[in-house]
Scaffold this active site. Sequence first.
Site, PDB file in Angstrom:
ATOM      1  N   HIS A 194      -6.431  66.149 -51.380  1.00 28.40           N
ATOM      2  CA  HIS A 194      -7.650  66.274 -52.076  1.00 28.40           C
ATOM      3  C   HIS A 194      -8.281  64.964 -52.005  1.00 28.40           C
ATOM      4  CE1 HIS A 194      -6.835  64.698 -56.181  1.00 28.40           C
ATOM      5  NE2 HIS A 194      -6.235  63.957 -55.511  1.00 28.40           N
ATOM      6  N   CYS A 197      -9.466  56.999 -55.129  1.00 33.95           N
ATOM      7  CA  CYS A 197      -9.214  58.301 -55.030  1.00 33.95           C
ATOM      8  C   CYS A 197     -10.557  59.042 -54.382  1.00 33.95           C
ATOM      9  CB  CYS A 197      -9.186  59.000 -56.610  1.00 33.95           C
ATOM     10  SG  CYS A 197      -7.735  58.366 -57.389  1.00 33.95           S
ATOM     11  N   HIS A 257      -6.589  61.938 -49.663  1.00 32.19           N
ATOM     12  CA  HIS A 257      -5.143  61.468 -49.853  1.00 32.19           C
ATOM     13  C   HIS A 257      -4.605  62.651 -50.365  1.00 32.19           C
ATOM     14  CE1 HIS A 257      -7.447  60.885 -53.738  1.00 32.19           C
ATOM     15  NE2 HIS A 257      -6.032  61.113 -54.359  1.00 32.19           N
ATOM     16  N   HIS A 270      -0.889  64.374 -52.480  1.00 23.66           N
ATOM     17  CA  HIS A 270       0.218  64.335 -53.655  1.00 23.66           C
ATOM     18  C   HIS A 270       1.320  65.794 -53.380  1.00 23.66           C
ATOM     19  CE1 HIS A 270      -2.019  61.774 -56.028  1.00 23.66           C
ATOM     20  NE2 HIS A 270      -3.239  62.399 -56.186  1.00 23.66           N
ATOM     21  N   ASP A 283      -0.285  75.285 -51.056  1.00 26.12           N
ATOM     22  CA  ASP A 283       0.819  74.484 -50.544  1.00 26.12           C
ATOM     23  C   ASP A 283       0.274  73.958 -48.960  1.00 26.12           C
ATOM     24  OD1 ASP A 283       3.136  72.946 -50.101  1.00 26.12           O
ATOM     25  OD2 ASP A 283       4.248  74.957 -49.271  1.00 26.12           O
ATOM     26  N   HIS A 284       0.463  72.815 -48.719  1.00 25.57           N
ATOM     27  CA  HIS A 284      -0.120  72.127 -47.512  1.00 25.57           C
ATOM     28  C   HIS A 284      -1.379  72.442 -47.400  1.00 25.57           C
ATOM     29  CE1 HIS A 284       4.294  71.479 -46.855  1.00 25.57           C
ATOM     30  NE2 HIS A 284       4.075  70.897 -45.920  1.00 25.57           N
ATOM     31  N   GLU A 305       0.684  65.295 -61.043  1.00 25.49           N
ATOM     32  CA  GLU A 305       0.166  64.911 -59.908  1.00 25.49           C
ATOM     33  C   GLU A 305       0.964  63.736 -59.392  1.00 25.49           C
ATOM     34  OE1 GLU A 305      -4.485  64.883 -59.370  1.00 25.49           O
ATOM     35  OE2 GLU A 305      -3.850  62.723 -59.769  1.00 25.49           O
TER      36      GLU A 305
END
Lengths: 137, 137, 137, 137, 137, 137
Positions: free
Chosen positions: F14, F33, F39, F41, F79-80, F124
Site C-alpha cells: 500500500h 509511508c 511498501h 506489510h 492477500d498479495h 499492521e
Amino acid sequence: MVYVTRRVHFNAAHRMHNPSWDDARNAEVFGKCNNPNWHGHNYELEVTLVGEPHPETGYVADLSRLAQLLETELLEKVDHKNLNLDVDFMQGVIPSAENFAIQIWHQLAPLVAPARLYAVRLYETPRNFVEYRGASN
Amino acid sequence: MVYVTRRVHFNAAHRMHNPSWDDARNAEVFGKCNNPNWHGHNYELEVTLVGEPHPETGYVADLSRLAQLLETELLEKVDHKNLNLDVDFMQGVIPSAENFAIQIWHQLAPLVAPARLYAVRLYETPRNFVEYRGASN
Amino acid sequence: MVYVTRRVHFNAAHRMHNPSWDDARNAEVFGKCNNPNWHGHNYELEVTLVGEPHPETGYVADLSRLAQLLETELLEKVDHKNLNLDVDFMQGVIPSAENFAIQIWHQLAPLVAPARLYAVRLYETPRNFVEYRGASN
Amino acid sequence: MVYVTRRVHFNAAHRMHNPSWDDARNAEVFGKCNNPNWHGHNYELEVTLVGEPHPETGYVADLSRLAQLLETELLEKVDHKNLNLDVDFMQGVIPSAENFAIQIWHQLAPLVAPARLYAVRLYETPRNFVEYRGASN
Amino acid sequence: MVYVTRRVHFNAAHRMHNPSWDDARNAEVFGKCNNPNWHGHNYELEVTLVGEPHPETGYVADLSRLAQLLETELLEKVDHKNLNLDVDFMQGVIPSAENFAIQIWHQLAPLVAPARLYAVRLYETPRNFVEYRGASN
Amino acid sequence: MVYVTRRVHFNAAHRMHNPSWDDARNAEVFGKCNNPNWHGHNYELEVTLVGEPHPETGYVADLSRLAQLLETELLEKVDHKNLNLDVDFMQGVIPSAENFAIQIWHQLAPLVAPARLYAVRLYETPRNFVEYRGASN
C-alpha cells in the site's frame, strides 16, 4: 543424534561496569547500561542437549527432570537476583550476555550426562541474544 | 471511533518495598520481589488511543508522532533506569505493575489530544500484565 | 567463541518476476507473488556475529553500535522501500528471500570486524524464513 | 547454500507408554504423560531445506509447493489424530518428540529433491522442542 | 480500577461429540474434531481480575498467590488430562473452547476475592481463542 | 455471551497518499509511508464474534466455517494485493490501518449471523495495531 531444548524464564538486575576503569570511561563505553542504580531484564534461556533417544523411553533426556535441574541448579541462583551482587558464579565477571551465557554453560555442562550439553542460548531482550556452544565450537 | 495502539519496549530495575513496614514484613509479603539488591524486567507497554480517523489522513493519530512522544516523554525517563530511585513520577509510589501503569497513564493522558487515551497495558513478563483505562473505567 | 544476534524489523514491497520470461510464464511460476501491482512484507532480520568476548567489555560486539550500523547501512536503504525499484544492491536480482539474504550478507560482512558475520536469517513471514551463512557454509 | 524453512502447525493426542513395561513402571517413568486417557499438543513443525537458489527463480524451493507437500504427505496424517493409534508411521514407536521428529524426517527426506532436507524442528510446547538433522549429524 | 492478568499454560486431549446425535451427524458437524481417538491442544489461559490496587502493596492481587491458586484449583485438574473423561467440571458438557471457558469461569469466580473475576480468555490454538466475561457481559 | 476470535494472516502493498493534496504535502504528512513505489506489510487480522454457545454444538460459531468465510470473502481480495490499486472496497479510501479496519468490518458484519461481529483488530506491524468495534462503540 537428536537435539533437545528446554526454554526457561527468569528476571534479574545487572549493570555493565568494568571495575578497572574510572567512571567516565565506564559511562562512555557502556552508556545507559552502566547506570549505577542498575537496570534489568526478563531473560529467556534455551538449554540444548544432544544425544541418542533411549530405546526404552524415546527420550534423549527427561525434560521434566531437566526442568527440575534448571530450577535447583540455576534459576534459584539467578531469578529475581542482581547478577553483579548476588550470583556466586558471576563474581569477578562483567555481566554481559556473552559472559553470562559462558558461565551458565559451565554450571550446567557437568550435570546433564548421559546427554551432552550442546548450546546455551540467552535472550537478554526479544531482539538481542547470544549463544555459546562450548570451547570447541 | 477506532482504537489505535502503539507497543513499545524498555527495561528497568525495581524492588517491591513498603517503607512504612519493617524488613521482615516486606520480605514476607513481597517475597523474592523484595530483594534489596533489586531485580528487573523487560517491560512491554501498549498505549491505546481512541478517536475518529481524520478525513484527510485516515489517522486517529500519527503513530510515528506517537512513537516519538513516547520516546521523549516516557522512555527516556524509564529505560535502563531504576523505578524506585531514578524515575521522578514514581517517587513515593510502590512500583507494582498496577501503580506503574496508573502513573504512566497520568504522564501520557494530557499529551495525546485530539485523540483520547483509552488504555495503558503494561507487560511485566510475558505471563503477567496489567491494564489501566483511567479513573472512570 | 560466542554467537551474538541482533534482530531488526523493516517493511517493504516487492514482486517476484524474471524479466527474461514472458508474463504467462512469470504468472505460472510465481503465482500471486507475481502481482504486477506488488505486495509486501514485514521482514524480520536476525544478524549473527561470532567472536571472542573482549576481556575489558565482555562484548563480542557492542549491540547498540551494531544496531546503529544496521540502521544506517541497511534499514535506511530497505525500510518502506520497493525491493525491485528502490534498493541499489537488489538491482538485477530476483527478490526472493534467498537472494535478498545473500545480498544483505554482502552488504554487512565487510563492516563487522573484529567480529565475523556468521549468519543472516530473514523472516519473510512468521512461517517462511531463510538463512545464509556465507559461501563456505 | 541457503537454508529455507517452512513452519506448519497441527494438533494431536498422544500418550507416552512403553508396552514392554507394566503399568507401574510406565507411570513412574512417564508421570502425567502416561495418562491412559491421553493428552495432546499444538505441535509447531519447522522443516528446513538446504540448496542453491535456482538462477531463474531465486528459490531453493518453492515454499508454496513445499507447503502443499507438507499438507498432503504429513499434515493429513497427523492433524487432529492420535499419534499412538491413528498414524501409520508411528506404529511400534514410542511417541516422544524425539522419535516423532525422526519419523517425520524419514517421511519427508525422499520428497524434497533437488533441495536436501537439513533439519526437522518440532515444538511440543513453546518451551520444549527437539531437532533432528539426519543420521550423519 | 486496574485489570490484572496472569497467563498459564496446560495441555489436554478432547473430542467434540454430542452424545444425543448419531455418529454420522457428529462426523458431519464436527469434522476432524470428532475423531473418536481424540486430539489435543496446548491451551493458553489468561485470567483477568479487576480491582483497586491495595494502598499498602500496590497489588490488585498478589500474582504469585493467583498463580498458586490456578495451579491447585485448575491446572492439576486439566493439565495432561482428557477433558471429556478426566475433568469433573466438564462432565455432561460438550468441550468446545466456549463451554470450557465458561466452566473455568465458574471454577475461579468464587476464589478471587477481594478482587473480582473480569475475564477468562482461552487460546485453543494461537489462531483460535474465546473469551468469557460472566453472565452479565 | 462468549467472544470468539479467529486470527488470519495476509500480506499486501500500500501507500499512504491523499489525492487532493500535492506531492509536497503528501510527503510532509505521510513521510516514508508515502513512497510512490509502495511498501508493504504482513497484516495479522483478528475477527471477533459474540453470541451464545449453541446448546447442541457448544459453538458460538464454527471456526472452520468462519475461516472459510474469511478466505473467500476477504483474503482472496487482499492477500498479495495492492490495497490502493487492487481492492474494490478500498477504492476512494486512504489505506490507513484505521480505514482498512473499518472497511473490513463492513465486508464481514453482514455475513456472520446468527453470531454478531464484535471487533476487527488489524496488526499492521507487531507494534502498531488498530481495532474497530462498529459505529456504536
